[in-house]
Motif scaffolding. Structure first.
Motif, mmCIF file in Angstrom:
data_model
loop_
_atom_site.group_PDB
_atom_site.id
_atom_site.type_symbol
_atom_site.label_atom_id
_atom_site.label_comp_id
_atom_site.label_asym_id
_atom_site.label_seq_id
_atom_site.Cartn_x
_atom_site.Cartn_y
_atom_site.Cartn_z
ATOM 1 N N PHE A 180 13.971 44.269 30.657
ATOM 2 C CA PHE A 180 14.084 43.258 31.712
ATOM 3 C C PHE A 180 14.606 41.945 31.103
ATOM 4 C CE2 PHE A 180 12.729 40.049 34.712
ATOM 5 C CZ PHE A 180 12.876 40.661 35.953
ATOM 6 N N ARG A 181 14.024 41.549 29.987
ATOM 7 C CA ARG A 181 14.425 40.305 29.315
ATOM 8 C C ARG A 181 15.868 40.366 28.829
ATOM 9 N NH1 ARG A 181 9.674 39.223 25.475
ATOM 10 N NH2 ARG A 181 11.260 38.740 23.922
ATOM 11 N N LEU A 182 16.228 41.539 28.351
ATOM 12 C CA LEU A 182 17.596 41.741 27.846
ATOM 13 C C LEU A 182 18.606 41.626 28.992
ATOM 14 C CD1 LEU A 182 19.479 42.556 25.522
ATOM 15 C CD2 LEU A 182 18.868 44.928 25.927
ATOM 16 N N LEU A 183 18.285 42.263 30.098
ATOM 17 C CA LEU A 183 19.196 42.216 31.252
ATOM 18 C C LEU A 183 19.282 40.785 31.809
ATOM 19 C CD1 LEU A 183 21.035 43.873 33.055
ATOM 20 C CD2 LEU A 183 19.093 44.363 34.552
ATOM 21 N N GLU A 239 17.799 35.711 20.265
ATOM 22 C CA GLU A 239 17.375 35.187 21.568
ATOM 23 C C GLU A 239 16.397 36.113 22.299
ATOM 24 O OE1 GLU A 239 18.108 32.210 22.632
ATOM 25 O OE2 GLU A 239 19.438 31.743 20.952
ATOM 26 N N VAL A 240 16.663 37.420 22.290
ATOM 27 C CA VAL A 240 15.826 38.347 23.073
ATOM 28 C C VAL A 240 14.670 38.883 22.233
ATOM 29 C CG1 VAL A 240 15.844 40.461 24.455
ATOM 30 C CG2 VAL A 240 17.836 38.944 24.452
ATOM 31 N N ASP A 288 21.562 48.506 19.374
ATOM 32 C CA ASP A 288 22.341 49.560 20.030
ATOM 33 C C ASP A 288 21.431 50.554 20.750
ATOM 34 O OD1 ASP A 288 25.378 49.490 18.581
ATOM 35 O OD2 ASP A 288 23.722 48.461 17.581
ATOM 36 N N VAL A 289 20.311 50.879 20.109
ATOM 37 C CA VAL A 289 19.381 51.839 20.728
ATOM 38 C C VAL A 289 18.814 51.256 22.025
ATOM 39 C CG1 VAL A 289 17.189 53.063 20.439
ATOM 40 C CG2 VAL A 289 18.813 52.956 18.554
ATOM 41 N N HIS A 290 18.366 50.003 21.924
ATOM 42 C CA HIS A 290 17.809 49.362 23.127
ATOM 43 C C HIS A 290 18.877 49.224 24.221
ATOM 44 C CE1 HIS A 290 13.706 48.051 21.986
ATOM 45 N NE2 HIS A 290 14.181 48.143 20.758
ATOM 46 N N MET A 291 20.077 48.801 23.787
ATOM 47 C CA MET A 291 21.157 48.598 24.754
ATOM 48 C C MET A 291 21.552 49.932 25.391
ATOM 49 S SD MET A 291 22.690 46.016 25.983
ATOM 50 C CE MET A 291 22.875 44.617 24.914
ATOM 51 N N GLY A 292 21.539 50.989 24.590
ATOM 52 C CA GLY A 292 21.870 52.320 25.098
ATOM 53 C C GLY A 292 20.906 52.733 26.216
#
Lengths: 226, 471
Positions: free
Chosen positions: A156-159, A178-179, A193-197
């Protein structure tokens, strides 16, 4: 056209930065020492500044401090070969808005300058919109069109971070700082990359237009305008 | 030259001074003894002649002459003098030739020259004598030679002088020997120190089998040299490690660029090559950055950021960060928190330490395994435990894994620069906590921390690394 003042004493580094920023449509002024840099900053009021810490005649932090005393609000990116956390903290305390340790990737510098120039959308909003995406910061819910997205708190924070910086390149280092609030380079370098994936898997469903893009060798970008 | 140095040496000069002081003391002692002895013998003579004069004076006049004759007859050593004179000074009896003029007749003993009957004038001795006028006008003189006192004194003096000379010589010899010995040791130390300065780090100072201050100092200096040798070797090792670990990625970069320059035909191929080269450079930079961070932490420059840190939050956050990575590898990642715990430390550094441990656990645990984080607390001690179902760290490698750039054979093909555990150890040490590496199989590393703001150390003098089975 955004005007940028670069204060850097190393000619080769300065030339590479000036060339890259000019290619990207910025108007760049260059000063080779602290005194000249301070003088130019006062006369031309640039939109953003890139200041090296160690400069002849007057060091970078003194330049920034003098400008802040004169009520100059220009965003400043501090460049430094001093990578220790304490040095970074000091640089930000003295009035820097962001800090980049040498050696750096030119794309990282550009991404950070753009982030400084395009301040995130009004952070008093409680609902963010980016194309089909909608983020309710009070209810902590996320939607893509009619579809509700089931996000973990970190996702949620990343988005949220990406939606506030629509169409901006976000480097892995920026996201980590930042995140994730990381002050160090994690051992596992594919952490982001794993989280973004996983986030992309939830945001960009099968058959839907891809919103989260991987920019090769640089980072990620959320493109809501297709 | 050597003799001159010996004579000028402080030890010899000290010995000379001590010998001189000893000689002076002996001379002073002898003078005192002589003076006391002389005093005692003269007083004794005075008492004797006073008694004798009273005895003879108290006799009837007719008995006095025979009494004097008897008295002189019994004196086998010839040290007694007596004389009886009439009022006109004519000798009536005794061995004194005539009445000495300077002799008072009031009954007080005094030293006078006596002219003796039948002796030449040159042999006139100085004696102690007493004179008394008797009833009827006669004068009685009694005397005693005290030269024997001086004889005794001179004998004593000779004896002392004979004793003093060997003692003084002995002192000088001892001084010279001690000086030579000290000089020899100093010379040896000088030579060895010069060898150490020249780079022979294994050289040590001679300690000898004795327990003198010199030997104790040498032992302390040798201890210091041991420590320095270890550190210098470690530094040299690190230098080699850095060189080796930087050469690998830099070689890759060079090869990639070389191949690209020769073989790349399209822009895409050139970009591929460039990507490879940049990855190599990034790897090199990661090594340098990690080393700088390690130095920064080891130099204790991070105490400024200390405050209350919630360990439970850190564990949850680390778990949150690594969950997707563990899931990707089909590894179960769980966190068990017994209770919330606050410690005194640097939040970012503690996060980095726990993250490194979890990162390692996830990296080395085979697919299908499990990694568990746990936080336990008892009294004033908190325990962070990271346990995994991977191979763990063997007993032989427990110390080695904390060394910079150490990478075991099983790790050769895993990503990383081999500084993770060194960083963890440095952070733990900075906080005064303890790192406990558990026995294999299965990885288990614990951080033992003091709860609350107690400043330093779980146990003040404890080592940072403790083997789990050593307690």
């Amino acid at each position: 056209m955004n005007r940028i003042l670069l204060i850097e004493d190393d000619t080769e580094t300065a030339e590479a930065i000036v060339a890259e920023l000019t290619d990207r449509g910025f108007e760049v002024q260059w000063a080779g020492d602290g005194v000249d840099g301070l003088d130019r900053a006062r006369r031309s009021s640039p939109d953003a500044m890139i200041v090296d810490r160690m400069l002849p005649k007057m060091d970078g932090l003194t330049v920034i401090e003098a400008l802040r005393k004169d009520q100059f609000r220009t965003p400043v990116l501090v460049l430094s070969a001093l990578g220790a956390v304490d040095d970074r903290v000091r640089g930000l305390r003295m009035g820097g808005d962001d800090y980049l340790t040498k050696p750096f990737a030119i794309i990282e510098l550009v991404a950070r300058i753009e982030a400084l120039l395009r301040r995130p959308t009004d952070d008093r909003k409680t609902i963010l919109h980016s194309g089909p995406l909608e983020l309710d910061l009070i209810e902590r819910t996320a939607r893509r069109g009619d579809r509700e997205l089931d996000l973990l708190p970190r996702e949620f924070r990343l988005l949220e971070y990406m939606m506030r910086r629509n169409d901006q390149l976000l480097t892995r280092a920026m996201l980590l700082e930042e995140v994730w609030n990381y002050k160090f380079v994690p051992a596992t370098t594919n952490l982001i990359d794993v989280h973004m994936g996983r986030l992309r898997h939830k945001v960009d469903g099968p058959g839907e237009v891809q919103l989260i893009h991987n920019v090769r060798g640089s980072g990620f970008v959320l493109r809501s305008r297709q | 030259m050597h003799q001159v140095r010996l004579i000028r040496s402080s030890t010899f000069l000290w010995a000379l001074a001590v010998a001189a002081a000893f000689a002076l003391f002996v001379v002073a002692l002898f003078t005192f003894v002589y003076w006391k002895l002389d005093d005692y013998l003269i007083a004794r003579s005075d008492r004797m002649i006073t008694t004798q004069i009273h005895f003879i004076a108290d006799l009837p006049p007719a008995r006095r002459i025979s009494a004097i004759a008897d008295h002189l007859e019994q004196d086998s050593r010839g040290v007694q003098y007596a004389g009886l004179f009439d009022a006109a000074g004519i000798r009536l009896a005794g061995n004194i030739d005539h009445l000495p003029r300077e002799l008072g007749l009031g009954g007080a003993v005094q030293g006078v020259r006596l002219d003796l009957k039948g002796r030449p004038a040159v042999q006139v001795p100085v004696v102690r004598a007493i004179g008394r006028r008797l009833d009827g006008g006669d004068v009685l003189v009694m005397g005693r030679n005290v030269d024997e006192t001086r004889e005794i004194s001179s004998v004593v003096g000779e004896a002392l002088a004979l004793g003093l000379l060997p003692a003084f010589s002995l002192c000088l010899v001892a001084g010279a020997w001690l000086s030579a010995r000290a000089q020899k040791r100093v010379e040896e130390v000088n030579q060895r120190v010069q060898r150490i300065v020249a780079g022979e780090l294994r050289e040590r100072l001679p300690e000898g089998g004795t327990d003198d201050p010199f030997a104790r100092l040498a032992a302390i200096v040798n201890g210091m040299l041991d420590e320095m040798e270890t550190m210098i070797n470690a530094l040299a090792g690190v230098g080699n490690d850095i060189a080796h670990d930087l050469r690998t990625p830099l070689t890759r970069v060079r090869l990639a660029l070389e191949r690209g320059r020769t073989h790349a035909a399209t822009l895409e191929e050139l970009q591929d090559i460039t990507d490879k080269a940049m990855a190599g450079i990034d790897q090199s930079l990661a090594i340098v950055t990690a080393l700088l961070r390690l130095t920064e932490i080891e130099n204790n420059r991070r105490m400024a950021g200390f405050g209350e840190v919630a360990l439970d939050e850190i564990l949850r956050e680390v778990c949150d960060v690594y969950e997707p990575i563990a899931e990707d590898k089909l590894i179960g990642l769980g966190v068990v928190i017994a209770r919330n715990v606050q410690v005194w430390g640097d939040r970012d550094l503690l996060f980095e330490a726990v993250a490194n441990l979890v990162d390692n656990a996830v990296k080395f645990t085979p697919s299908g395994g499990r990694v568990e984080l746990a936080l336990e607390a008892e009294d004033d001690t908190a325990l962070v435990r990271v346990r995994d179902t991977g191979p763990g760290i063997s007993e032989q490698e427990r110390e080695a894994v904390l060394r910079r750039f150490y990478r075991s054979d099983t790790m050769r093909n895993t990503p990383g620069v081999g500084l993770g555990l060194s960083l963890v150890a440095a952070i733990v040490k900075l906080h005064g906590f303890r790192l406990i590496i558990g026995p294999a199989p299965g990885g288990q590393i614990e951080i033992l921390a003091r709860i609350g703001r107690t400043g330093r150390a779980v146990t003040r003098r404890s080592r940072t690394l403790v083997h789990a089975d050593s307690d």
